[in-house]
Design a protein around this motif. Structure first.
Motif, PDB file in Angstrom:
ATOM      1  N   ASN A 192       1.042   0.121  -2.104  1.00 51.30           N
ATOM      2  CA  ASN A 192       0.668   0.911  -0.956  1.00 51.30           C
ATOM      3  C   ASN A 192       0.791   0.126   0.264  1.00 51.30           C
ATOM      4  O   ASN A 192       1.116  -1.067   0.394  1.00 51.30           O
ATOM      5  CB  ASN A 192      -0.774   1.360  -1.116  1.00 51.30           C
ATOM      6  N   ALA A 193       0.701   0.937   1.537  1.00 47.46           N
ATOM      7  CA  ALA A 193       0.539   0.185   2.932  1.00 47.46           C
ATOM      8  C   ALA A 193      -0.926   0.276   3.359  1.00 47.46           C
ATOM      9  O   ALA A 193      -1.625   1.054   2.675  1.00 47.46           O
ATOM     10  CB  ALA A 193       1.379   0.989   3.802  1.00 47.46           C
ATOM     11  N   ALA A 194      -1.210  -0.847   3.827  1.00 46.56           N
ATOM     12  CA  ALA A 194      -2.824  -1.141   3.937  1.00 46.56           C
ATOM     13  C   ALA A 194      -2.813  -1.936   5.418  1.00 46.56           C
ATOM     14  O   ALA A 194      -2.119  -2.497   5.714  1.00 46.56           O
ATOM     15  CB  ALA A 194      -3.353  -1.961   2.725  1.00 46.56           C
ATOM     16  N   TYR A 226      -7.157   7.120  10.618  1.00 47.82           N
ATOM     17  CA  TYR A 226      -7.373   5.829  10.399  1.00 47.82           C
ATOM     18  C   TYR A 226      -8.855   5.471  10.791  1.00 47.82           C
ATOM     19  O   TYR A 226      -9.760   6.358  11.260  1.00 47.82           O
ATOM     20  CB  TYR A 226      -6.529   4.928  11.397  1.00 47.82           C
ATOM     21  N   GLU A 227      -9.339   4.454  10.327  1.00 45.44           N
ATOM     22  CA  GLU A 227     -10.857   4.109  10.717  1.00 45.44           C
ATOM     23  C   GLU A 227     -11.267   3.881  12.123  1.00 45.44           C
ATOM     24  O   GLU A 227     -10.559   3.459  13.111  1.00 45.44           O
ATOM     25  CB  GLU A 227     -11.421   2.681   9.862  1.00 45.44           C
ATOM     26  N   THR A 228     -12.620   3.648  12.383  1.00 47.78           N
ATOM     27  CA  THR A 228     -13.006   3.222  13.600  1.00 47.78           C
ATOM     28  C   THR A 228     -13.243   1.812  13.419  1.00 47.78           C
ATOM     29  O   THR A 228     -13.292   1.502  12.475  1.00 47.78           O
ATOM     30  CB  THR A 228     -14.269   4.017  14.019  1.00 47.78           C
ATOM     31  N   VAL A 274      -7.760  -2.104   3.760  1.00 49.86           N
ATOM     32  CA  VAL A 274      -8.189  -0.897   3.700  1.00 49.86           C
ATOM     33  C   VAL A 274      -7.063  -0.063   3.668  1.00 49.86           C
ATOM     34  O   VAL A 274      -5.969  -0.124   4.554  1.00 49.86           O
ATOM     35  CB  VAL A 274      -9.207  -0.362   4.865  1.00 49.86           C
ATOM     36  N   GLY A 275      -7.140   1.286   2.873  1.00 53.75           N
ATOM     37  CA  GLY A 275      -5.726   2.279   2.741  1.00 53.75           C
ATOM     38  C   GLY A 275      -6.450   3.589   2.246  1.00 53.75           C
ATOM     39  O   GLY A 275      -7.674   3.682   1.981  1.00 53.75           O
ATOM     40  N   MET A 276      -5.518   4.399   2.029  1.00 55.62           N
ATOM     41  CA  MET A 276      -5.982   5.687   1.408  1.00 55.62           C
ATOM     42  C   MET A 276      -5.106   6.042   0.352  1.00 55.62           C
ATOM     43  O   MET A 276      -5.060   7.559  -0.097  1.00 55.62           O
ATOM     44  CB  MET A 276      -5.482   6.594   2.412  1.00 55.62           C
ATOM     45  N   THR A 288       0.570  -3.476   6.731  1.00 51.83           N
ATOM     46  CA  THR A 288       1.533  -3.023   7.698  1.00 51.83           C
ATOM     47  C   THR A 288       0.879  -3.065   9.201  1.00 51.83           C
ATOM     48  O   THR A 288       1.591  -3.011  10.176  1.00 51.83           O
ATOM     49  CB  THR A 288       1.855  -1.764   7.447  1.00 51.83           C
ATOM     50  N   ASN A 289      -0.556  -3.306   9.396  1.00 49.09           N
ATOM     51  CA  ASN A 289      -1.001  -3.403  10.342  1.00 49.09           C
ATOM     52  C   ASN A 289      -2.379  -4.267  10.386  1.00 49.09           C
ATOM     53  O   ASN A 289      -3.032  -4.323   9.251  1.00 49.09           O
ATOM     54  CB  ASN A 289      -1.220  -2.211  11.024  1.00 49.09           C
ATOM     55  N   LEU A 290      -2.879  -4.572  11.451  1.00 48.66           N
ATOM     56  CA  LEU A 290      -4.425  -5.008  11.357  1.00 48.66           C
ATOM     57  C   LEU A 290      -5.130  -3.763  11.728  1.00 48.66           C
ATOM     58  O   LEU A 290      -4.843  -3.007  12.496  1.00 48.66           O
ATOM     59  CB  LEU A 290      -4.537  -6.081  12.489  1.00 48.66           C
TER      60      LEU A 290
HETATM   61  N1  HPA Z   1      -6.128   1.865   7.411  1.00 52.73           N
HETATM   62  C1  HPA Z   1      -6.029   3.051   6.402  1.00 52.73           C
HETATM   63  N2  HPA Z   1      -4.850   3.095   5.766  1.00 52.73           N
HETATM   64  C2  HPA Z   1      -3.899   2.329   6.162  1.00 52.73           C
HETATM   65  C3  HPA Z   1      -4.008   1.372   7.139  1.00 52.73           C
HETATM   66  C4  HPA Z   1      -5.221   1.391   7.921  1.00 52.73           C
HETATM   67  O1  HPA Z   1      -5.213   0.384   8.921  1.00 52.73           O
HETATM   68  N3  HPA Z   1      -2.653   0.975   7.519  1.00 52.73           N
HETATM   69  C5  HPA Z   1      -1.760   1.599   6.292  1.00 52.73           C
HETATM   70  N4  HPA Z   1      -2.365   2.252   5.832  1.00 52.73           N
END
Ligand code: HPA
Length: 290
Positions: A111-113, A204-206, A221-223, A246-248
């Motif tokens: 996954n991407a997270a 995305y989250e707060t 964190v991811g979905m 993939t990101n902070l």
């Molecule tokens: N949050 C939730 N899911 C994601 C994120 C994230 O920052 N990046 C990739 N999938």
């Protein structure tokens, strides 16, 4: 989505691919390119498989690809079903049900997270050692069919320790190889172990949620992934989970999160990720033959 539906889908896939499949691989956002690496590919669009849903997310192809990686036969889900797309959770895990009936013994879920730690930057890979399910739904809610698995499955070891060990060893070897090949100047750690927290999304989250998730002990964190991981364990399939950071996550930096950035990072890390997957698949395949 009952047992009989899964039998129908299995029989259809068998009629098309006609090969014993040892490993199922689910490719996350931006990571779909690995499917191109399979030899003797049989490509089956989801719409042709009985009872499969259709993938609606940009960056997810929506097809099952059966083929070989260095002689090991894998079924690759190029595009998964997410709960946020509006599917019933049973639809989300349906491919895993079918993999189980196809005789698959190992599932690799990717996954991407987003990382919730400043020290864990984008472009790194995380070996999932455990998860926290904040999706607000259990994969197994509803009537249980014992032919899939027990009513109350144990989740002490969702992510198989033996498979984790293989992944760690192969990541070390790959890091060494990359220096030898001149791809990296010095040996860089490729995999870091962490806890994956799943939320339903699609937003995305707060930043406040990200702080909470960090306090809970999560690393990223991811979905996705958690529904399939639970379904796999329920069916006695061993699970290996790998996240591409993939990101902070929101609020960790001042930057906002953009799906395109998520996709681009997935693609940028692609080479390393693909090389690692190939090594892991080869190892799992060889172990089985011994
Ligand atoms: N949050 C939730 N899911 C994601 C994120 C994230 O920052 N990046 C990739 N999938």
């Amino acid at each position: 989505m009952n047992y009989e539906n899964a039998v129908e889908a299995r029989d259809f896939i068998n009629s098309r691919a006609g090969k014993k499949i040892g490993i199922a691989l689910v490719l996350g956002s931006g990571l779909g390119g690995f499917a191109e690496e399979l030899d003797e590919k049989v490509v089956i669009p989801y719409e042709e498989i009985p009872h499969f849903a259709l993938s609606t997310v940009q960056g997810h192809a929506g097809q099952l690809v059966v083929g070989d990686i260095d002689g090991v036969t894998v079924a690759v889900q190029q595009g998964r079903f997410h709960y946020y797309e509006g599917y019933d959770i049973k639809q989300v895990i349906f491919p895993m049900r079918v993999f189980g009936l196809l005789g698959v013994k190992n599932a690799i879920l990717t996954n991407a997270a987003g990382s919730v730690l400043t020290s864990f930057k984008q472009g790194r890979l995380m070996l999932i050692r455990d998860h926290i399910n904040l999706m607000g739904v259990s994969t197994l809610r509803g009537e249980n069919d014992e032919r899939f698995g027990p009513r109350f499955p144990d989740l002490t070891n969702v992510y198989d320790v033996g498979l984790q060990e293989i992944a760690v060893q192969e990541a070390h070897k790959l890091a060494k190889q990359r220096v030898k090949d001149g791809l990296d100047k010095k040996r860089a750690p490729i995999l870091r172990r962490g806890v994956y927290c799943a939320l339903a999304g699609p937003n995305y989250e707060t930043p406040a949620e990200v702080r909470l998730i960090r306090m809970l002990g999560a690393t990223a964190v991811g979905m996705s992934t958690v529904p399939e991981a639970i379904a796999a364990r329920h069916q006695g399939i061993k699970v290996l989970g790998i996240s591409c950071i993939t990101n902070l996550a929101a609020g960790i930096t001042n930057q906002v999160i953009d799906h395109n950035e998520v996709m681009e990072t997935g693609e940028r890390v692609g080479e390393k990720f693909k090389a690692l997957l190939r090594r892991i698949i080869r190892r799992i395949g060889n172990k089985k033959q011994k």
